[in-house]
Write a protein that holds these residues in place. Sequence first.
Motif: not given
Length: 408
Positions: A87-88, A177-178, A322-325, A362-363
Motif C-alpha cells: 500500500l502506498a 494507493i490512498i 475496493v480501496v474506497a471501502e 482512492a482519495m
Amino acid sequence: MSPESEADIPGNAVLPGALPAALHAELVAFRRDLHMHPELGNQEFRTTAAIKARLEKAGLTPRVLEGGTGLVCDIGDTGDRADGPILALRADIDALPIPDTKTDCAYRSTVPDRAHACGHDVHTTVVLGTALVLAGLHREGRLPRGVRMIFQPAEEVLPGGASDVIASGALDGVGRIIAVHCDPKVDAGRIGLRYGAITSACDRVEIALDGPGGHTARPHQTTDLVTAAARVALDVPALVRNRVDARSGLSVTWGRIESGHAPNVIPQHAELSGTVRCLDLDAWRIAPDVVHAAVDEIANMYRAKSEINYIRGVPPVVNDPVVAELLRDAMTARRGADSIEDTPQSLGGEDFSWYLEHVPGAMARLGVRRPGDRTVRDLHQGDFDADEHAITVGVEMFTAAALLHPDH
C-alpha cells in the motif's frame, strides 16, 4: 478516544490507541513550520529536507527524488513483497503563488506571494505522522506488511509532479494507493468519501488569433479580430458543450482575453486562455479534438487565423470502490460510521489521478472546518487555514488503512 476492540475491526487487526498528545503537538508544530515557509512546485528544497530529517530521526531511509525535491520512504518489508502488493500513501508538498492574507495568525506565511492555501502542508504532515506511527509499530513487530510513503512535489504545476514520481519507479510493487485532500466544507473529525469520480479533469487551453489589422472605420476590408475573439470566447464553450454527452460536464471557461491598444485600430493579434474541465474520463480523452474543432470553426467564420496550444492537465480522480471501502473501514474503526459523509464530485483537478492510471486507489476529503463554524471558505484563497485536529484524524485513518490492507 479509546482504541476499538479487536473484535470490532475488520480482519481482526489490532489498531494502536489514540495518537499521543506529544506526537500531535509535534505534528502541529511541523505543519506550522511548513505553513510559514511555503515553496512552489519543484522548488520544495527546504520542505524536502525537513521531511527527510524527521524520517531519518525515526530510523527510516527516505530516498530523495532525482530533481532534488520530493521523496519516497518505505516502512517494513517491501523488498520481496511476500505478503503481496504494498500500500502506498501519497502527500503533495508544494504551495501556491498567492499571498497569505490571514491576520492575527502567528504562523502565516513569511514568504511574499506564497501560501499553503490548498492544505498541502496538512497532507504532508498527515503522511509524515503516519510514517512515524508505522515505524514504531514496525520496531515492535506489529506492522504485518510494508507500506510506502510518497511525498510528491509540484501537484499545482500542470500536468502535475505525479508523472515524474511514477517515472522514478515509486509505484513498483504497489498494489493500492490512498490520499486525502483538505475540505473546508467538512468538519474536522469527519471525512467525505465517494465511490467513482471524486474530482474532474482539468486542462489548459491557450489560443492566439491573428489578422491583417486595419482601421475601425473599415472592418469589412480586414479581419475584425476583436469581434472574432469575442465570438470565440462566447461560442466555443457552447459548441463544446453541445458536441459531447451533457452528462460528461465538459466545459470551457476563460480566465484571460487580451487584444488591441487603441480605440480606432483593429488589432492584428488577440489571445485567450482558460481551462477545460470534464467530469467524465472518456469525454476527457476526446476533449482536445472537440475544442480544436470548435475554435477553428468560429475563427474561420470571422477569417481569423488561429493557433491553439492545448495543454494536457490531469484526468479525473476515479476512486476504486475496493480501496474506497478500505478507507471507509479504517475511518469507521477509528471514528465510527457516523464520521463519514458522502461528498459530491468536485470540478477541481488533482494529479493523484495519474497514479490511478497505473494502480487502483482512492482519495478522501479530510474535514478541516472548525466544528460550529459556518463561514463559507474555499481552497486557493489567501485566508485558508485548517483546524489542526484534522491531522490526528488523518494519521489515525491512514494508520488503520495500512493495518487493514489485505495481503492480496
